[in-house]
Design an enzyme around this catalytic site. Sequence first.
Site, PDB file in Angstrom:
ATOM      1  N   GLU A  43       0.824  -1.206   0.000  1.00 40.66           N
ATOM      2  CA  GLU A  43       0.000   0.000   0.000  1.00 40.66           C
ATOM      3  C   GLU A  43       0.863   1.264   0.000  1.00 40.66           C
ATOM      4  O   GLU A  43       1.818   1.371   0.767  1.00 40.66           O
ATOM      5  CB  GLU A  43      -0.908  -0.009   1.243  1.00 40.66           C
ATOM      6  CG  GLU A  43      -1.859   1.171   1.328  1.00 40.66           C
ATOM      7  CD  GLU A  43      -2.644   1.173   2.637  1.00 40.66           C
ATOM      8  OE1 GLU A  43      -3.694   1.832   2.685  1.00 40.66           O
ATOM      9  OE2 GLU A  43      -2.216   0.509   3.608  1.00 40.66           O
ATOM     10  N   LYS A 116     -10.452   2.487  -1.605  1.00 46.21           N
ATOM     11  CA  LYS A 116     -10.554   1.862  -0.284  1.00 46.21           C
ATOM     12  C   LYS A 116     -11.874   2.202   0.392  1.00 46.21           C
ATOM     13  O   LYS A 116     -12.227   3.373   0.548  1.00 46.21           O
ATOM     14  CB  LYS A 116      -9.372   2.324   0.571  1.00 46.21           C
ATOM     15  CG  LYS A 116      -9.204   1.619   1.910  1.00 46.21           C
ATOM     16  CD  LYS A 116      -7.892   2.073   2.526  1.00 46.21           C
ATOM     17  CE  LYS A 116      -7.598   1.393   3.854  1.00 46.21           C
ATOM     18  NZ  LYS A 116      -6.265   1.793   4.378  1.00 46.21           N
ATOM     19  N   CYS A 153      -5.650  -2.794   2.765  1.00 42.94           N
ATOM     20  CA  CYS A 153      -5.307  -2.702   4.190  1.00 42.94           C
ATOM     21  C   CYS A 153      -6.523  -2.894   5.115  1.00 42.94           C
ATOM     22  O   CYS A 153      -6.969  -4.002   5.305  1.00 42.94           O
ATOM     23  CB  CYS A 153      -4.571  -1.397   4.478  1.00 42.94           C
ATOM     24  SG  CYS A 153      -3.576  -1.448   6.004  1.00 42.94           S
TER      25      CYS A 153
END
Length: 289
Positions: A43, A116, A153
């Site tokens: 990331e 995300k 993540c």
Amino acid sequence: MRLVKVAATQMACTEDVSRNIAQAEKIVRKAAALGAGIILLQELFETRYFCQIEDAGHFALAAESKNNQAVNRFREVAKELGVVLPVSFYEKRNNARYNSVAVIDADGTVLGTYRKSHIPDGPGYEEKFYFSPGDTGFKVWDTRFGRIGVGICWDQWFPETARCMALMGAELLFFPTAIGSEPLDASVDSKDHWQMCMMGHAAANLMPVVASNRIGVESEAGSSISFYGSSFIAGPRGNKLCEADRETETVLVQEFDLDLLDRQRAEWGVFRDRRPDLYKTLLTLDGLA
């Protein structure tokens, strides 16, 4: 039989964007030389993890996909090497900013962008200051080497992320990550918990999971995180097939037969026996329909 080799990687990042991209390219080339067709970088690898503190100056790091250095460079690399590359980047779109992944196919085409969905907010991980919640929804892409789903993540802690991508037909799940120590309590070590969550996704969906984390100690304005690496690849029953250590730049490669995995999912019946009509509670925040 559809065989594909996937790679998890990890590296340390510096303040020099060009240097980070060059190092990431070196790792991609190494993974490709080992036969990997889909290669996962960590990331936000273009920079140090700038989210440790709230600093408005860091907003300038964001760029539109078409202008992002890493996306443009790795389009060329993907085409040259014939590999699929999910590339994490800080995306600017008009007045919005997102933590995003551009999925680059093996011919250099950007198949699309995932933003995300779950944005953390805590000491050392001040992401809500920098990113709007993703508006793409979960997505999967048909690449040269199979249909893949990508979360980012914090997304990996939510079983709904993996299950949604699996229901959409993903055959492999990828999670680029930046996680390490807790600045306010160095005694907290989430490494095992972090891995077990994703191993659970692999087991529940009978689907391999590939996770790439960063390494190194990064400090900014009194905050410091020791990123613990430990990138890994899990098999379809949640078994950890290979794992990096906490400190070493690493490339991990594992081969899967996607046709065999498809048959195994059908045989287990976990998708056949689902009861979506009973899952309405999942659409609430407080558990009350």
